[in-house]
Design a protein around this motif. Structure first.
Motif, PDB file in Angstrom:
ATOM      1  N   THR A  42       0.855  -1.195   0.000  1.00  0.00           N
ATOM      2  CA  THR A  42       0.000   0.000   0.000  1.00  0.00           C
ATOM      3  C   THR A  42       0.887   1.240   0.000  1.00  0.00           C
ATOM      4  O   THR A  42       1.688   1.439   0.919  1.00  0.00           O
ATOM      5  CB  THR A  42      -0.926   0.024   1.228  1.00  0.00           C
ATOM      6  OG1 THR A  42      -1.728  -1.166   1.248  1.00  0.00           O
ATOM      7  CG2 THR A  42      -1.833   1.239   1.190  1.00  0.00           C
ATOM      8  N   GLN A  44       1.350   5.302   0.115  1.00  0.00           N
ATOM      9  CA  GLN A  44       0.657   6.464   0.663  1.00  0.00           C
ATOM     10  C   GLN A  44       1.442   7.747   0.404  1.00  0.00           C
ATOM     11  O   GLN A  44       2.640   7.712   0.127  1.00  0.00           O
ATOM     12  CB  GLN A  44       0.436   6.292   2.165  1.00  0.00           C
ATOM     13  CG  GLN A  44      -0.449   5.116   2.536  1.00  0.00           C
ATOM     14  CD  GLN A  44      -0.611   4.945   4.029  1.00  0.00           C
ATOM     15  OE1 GLN A  44       0.202   5.407   4.826  1.00  0.00           O
ATOM     16  NE2 GLN A  44      -1.683   4.267   4.433  1.00  0.00           N
ATOM     17  N   ALA A  48       1.995   7.403  -3.441  1.00  0.00           N
ATOM     18  CA  ALA A  48       0.731   7.082  -4.110  1.00  0.00           C
ATOM     19  C   ALA A  48       0.427   8.081  -5.220  1.00  0.00           C
ATOM     20  O   ALA A  48       0.087   7.710  -6.347  1.00  0.00           O
ATOM     21  CB  ALA A  48      -0.409   7.065  -3.097  1.00  0.00           C
ATOM     22  N   ASP A  74      -3.087   4.353  -2.208  1.00  0.00           N
ATOM     23  CA  ASP A  74      -3.959   4.955  -1.193  1.00  0.00           C
ATOM     24  C   ASP A  74      -3.835   6.476  -1.277  1.00  0.00           C
ATOM     25  O   ASP A  74      -2.913   7.079  -0.719  1.00  0.00           O
ATOM     26  CB  ASP A  74      -3.550   4.457   0.195  1.00  0.00           C
ATOM     27  CG  ASP A  74      -4.405   5.029   1.306  1.00  0.00           C
ATOM     28  OD1 ASP A  74      -5.307   5.834   1.013  1.00  0.00           O
ATOM     29  OD2 ASP A  74      -4.151   4.689   2.484  1.00  0.00           O
ATOM     30  N   TYR A  75      -4.768   7.096  -1.984  1.00  0.00           N
ATOM     31  CA  TYR A  75      -4.703   8.540  -2.204  1.00  0.00           C
ATOM     32  C   TYR A  75      -5.312   9.350  -1.052  1.00  0.00           C
ATOM     33  O   TYR A  75      -5.119  10.561  -0.982  1.00  0.00           O
ATOM     34  CB  TYR A  75      -5.439   8.911  -3.494  1.00  0.00           C
ATOM     35  CG  TYR A  75      -4.895   8.240  -4.726  1.00  0.00           C
ATOM     36  CD1 TYR A  75      -3.641   8.570  -5.236  1.00  0.00           C
ATOM     37  CD2 TYR A  75      -5.638   7.267  -5.397  1.00  0.00           C
ATOM     38  CE1 TYR A  75      -3.130   7.961  -6.367  1.00  0.00           C
ATOM     39  CE2 TYR A  75      -5.145   6.652  -6.537  1.00  0.00           C
ATOM     40  CZ  TYR A  75      -3.899   6.999  -7.022  1.00  0.00           C
ATOM     41  OH  TYR A  75      -3.413   6.386  -8.147  1.00  0.00           O
ATOM     42  N   LYS A  76      -6.034   8.699  -0.170  1.00  0.00           N
ATOM     43  CA  LYS A  76      -6.791   9.426   0.857  1.00  0.00           C
ATOM     44  C   LYS A  76      -6.030   9.591   2.164  1.00  0.00           C
ATOM     45  O   LYS A  76      -6.084  10.654   2.791  1.00  0.00           O
ATOM     46  CB  LYS A  76      -8.118   8.708   1.110  1.00  0.00           C
ATOM     47  CG  LYS A  76      -9.061   8.712  -0.095  1.00  0.00           C
ATOM     48  CD  LYS A  76     -10.377   8.034   0.247  1.00  0.00           C
ATOM     49  CE  LYS A  76     -11.337   8.062  -0.939  1.00  0.00           C
ATOM     50  NZ  LYS A  76     -12.637   7.409  -0.622  1.00  0.00           N
ATOM     51  N   THR A  77      -5.347   8.543   2.592  1.00  0.00           N
ATOM     52  CA  THR A  77      -4.636   8.611   3.869  1.00  0.00           C
ATOM     53  C   THR A  77      -3.509   9.633   3.824  1.00  0.00           C
ATOM     54  O   THR A  77      -2.743   9.679   2.854  1.00  0.00           O
ATOM     55  CB  THR A  77      -4.060   7.237   4.247  1.00  0.00           C
ATOM     56  OG1 THR A  77      -5.122   6.288   4.324  1.00  0.00           O
ATOM     57  CG2 THR A  77      -3.332   7.292   5.576  1.00  0.00           C
ATOM     58  N   PRO A  79      -0.243  10.222   5.563  1.00  0.00           N
ATOM     59  CA  PRO A  79       0.693   9.568   6.489  1.00  0.00           C
ATOM     60  C   PRO A  79       1.573  10.582   7.219  1.00  0.00           C
ATOM     61  O   PRO A  79       1.656  11.751   6.829  1.00  0.00           O
ATOM     62  CB  PRO A  79       1.522   8.684   5.565  1.00  0.00           C
ATOM     63  CG  PRO A  79       1.542   9.434   4.269  1.00  0.00           C
ATOM     64  CD  PRO A  79       0.198  10.108   4.157  1.00  0.00           C
ATOM     65  N   THR A  84       5.494   6.866   2.454  1.00  0.00           N
ATOM     66  CA  THR A  84       5.181   5.709   3.293  1.00  0.00           C
ATOM     67  C   THR A  84       4.646   4.556   2.449  1.00  0.00           C
ATOM     68  O   THR A  84       3.831   4.762   1.549  1.00  0.00           O
ATOM     69  CB  THR A  84       4.134   6.084   4.361  1.00  0.00           C
ATOM     70  OG1 THR A  84       4.684   7.085   5.222  1.00  0.00           O
ATOM     71  CG2 THR A  84       3.732   4.878   5.192  1.00  0.00           C
ATOM     72  N   THR A 101       5.892  -1.366   7.817  1.00  0.00           N
ATOM     73  CA  THR A 101       5.783  -0.023   7.261  1.00  0.00           C
ATOM     74  C   THR A 101       7.179   0.507   6.975  1.00  0.00           C
ATOM     75  O   THR A 101       8.006   0.632   7.891  1.00  0.00           O
ATOM     76  CB  THR A 101       5.053   0.928   8.222  1.00  0.00           C
ATOM     77  OG1 THR A 101       3.732   0.453   8.448  1.00  0.00           O
ATOM     78  CG2 THR A 101       4.983   2.330   7.631  1.00  0.00           C
TER      79      THR A 101
END
Length: 401
Positions: A42, A44, A48, A74-77, A79, A84, A101
């Motif tokens: 994923t 971030q 991302a 993951d475009y929304k989170t 970090p 990340t 991570t």
């Protein structure tokens, strides 16, 4: 501070934080987890938002192969760190074995968030500020290259020679190629055209600018196409230092050994910036990449011009100071526009900064350490959309498809 081996990394472009860093994360997983059947990665933050343009997903899948790999953008989170990536490792029964991570902090270096055994490299230098380094050099009657050779291991010159050879090859390869760079911007390679353009019989300065620029374009175009380059200090800024050094080598008829010494000088300047600020565009904008590369180059040029350590510091300070606030806004997330031209402009600016420092050193008011601290604070204050997200600046003003 760490060895220059951790600053000058040899690898494939187009981005040290977005390709070399993720590649190193994959290699870590493959080394320590033997029974994995599937990896879900994923991405971030900047990884991302610009990962596809930077070929992050491509390098991850290629490195993990033949292990099955799923990439999630993951475009929304938002970090804690903009680079990340979360690796979820699964066995044959699709049971989660481990979730790791990774943070790609720039220049290809990664750290593991939340683990005691962070991926660290041995500190070989006892000082972290340029002031301390300068005082040591003056007290022990050595220059900056001598400082590097005193604290690095006995094979550092061999490594810097490898760096030299790689830089030279990236220039030579880039000058020979034509056609478009990968991606949907349809950017045409310009290095060969610049290098082979007719010489001006009246304007020697124009000829010099053209040659320096052609070298910077050559390396940057190699980087943009995934070619082998040296992070100096990053992939995105990899054309600045080679352009300045190899231009001076030819102009001043310098021996290879002198260029290797200049690489040592540029490296310690870059190391101080890396230690006290950042070399990641996703963290501090392009001031931390192109600005740092220009600073390293200006110091190296000043050194090659046989200036003392005060003038070398001033050259590095001028170069970094006048990149403060430079944003990172790559169009379509590709390391092409405005990145390639910026390498050329910065290589010329480095030579100019060294000349200015030579004439005005007695009038200086600002230390190199002060500008580094300012760059770090400026990067933290910079709006996130201008830090390698392609959500601001040229990236949203110029539409290319």
């Amino acid at each position: 501070m760490e060895s220059l081996r951790q600053l000058y990394r040899i690898g494939h472009g187009p981005s040290s934080s977005h390709t070399i860093g993720p590649e190193n994360a994959c290699l870590y997983v493959l080394r320590y987890y033997k029974n994995i059947n599937k990896v879900k990665v994923t991405l971030q933050g900047s990884l991302a938002l610009t990962g596809k343009g930077h070929l992050t997903d491509t390098v991850i899948k290629k490195t993990l192969s033949p292990v099955s790999c799923e990439i999630v953008f993951d475009y929304k989170t938002i970090p804690n760190h903009p680079n990340t990536m979360i690796f979820d490792l699964y066995d044959k029964e699709e049971k989660l074995i481990k979730s790791i991570t990774f943070i790609s902090v720039g220049g290809g270096k990664i750290i593991i968030n939340g683990m005691k055994n962070q991926i660290k490299h041995k500190n070989v230098y006892p000082f972290s500020s340029f002031k301390e380094i300068k005082e040591y050099c003056l007290n022990n009657n050595i220059d900056l290259a001598g400082f590097v050779y005193k604290f690095e291991d006995k094979n550092i010159k061999k490594y810097l020679n490898k760096v030299y050879i790689t830089m030279k090859k990236s220039i030579c390869n880039g000058l020979q190629k034509e056609g478009e760079l990968p991606g949907n911007l349809h950017v045409v390679r310009k290095a060969k055209q610049l290098f082979n353009s007719p010489k001006s019989k009246r304007n020697m300065v124009e000829n010099e600018l053209r040659i320096v620029s052609s070298y910077a374009f050559a390396v940057s175009e190699e980087n943009a196409s995934g070619g082998l380059i040296v992070t100096a200090p990053t992939c995105g800024a990899s054309g600045v230092l080679p352009a300045a050094l190899f231009y001076l080598k030819e102009k001043m008829h310098l021996k290879k050994e002198k260029i290797i010494d200049a690489l040592a000088v540029a490296g310690i300047i870059g190391n101080v910036i890396k230690e006290n600020a950042s070399i990641s565009g996703a963290f501090a904008g392009c001031q931390s990449e192109i600005g740092s590369a220009c600073s390293m180059s200006a110091g190296a040029v000043s050194y090659l011009n046989k200036q003392d350590i005060d003038v070398v510091e001033y050259a590095a300070e001028i170069a970094l100071e006048h990149h403060l606030g430079l944003t990172c806004d790559p169009i379509n997330g590709l390391v092409q526009i405005p990145c390639i031209e910026r390498n050329a402009v910065a290589s010329i600016r480095a030579i100019d900064a060294a000349s200015l420092a030579k004439f005005l050193n007695k009038t200086r008011k600002v230390s190199f350490d002060t500008v580094i601290k300012t760059m770090y604070e400026t990067g933290k204050d910079m709006n996130a959309k201008y830090r390698e997200t392609s959500k601001g600046g040229l990236a949203v003003k110029v539409v290319c498809s």
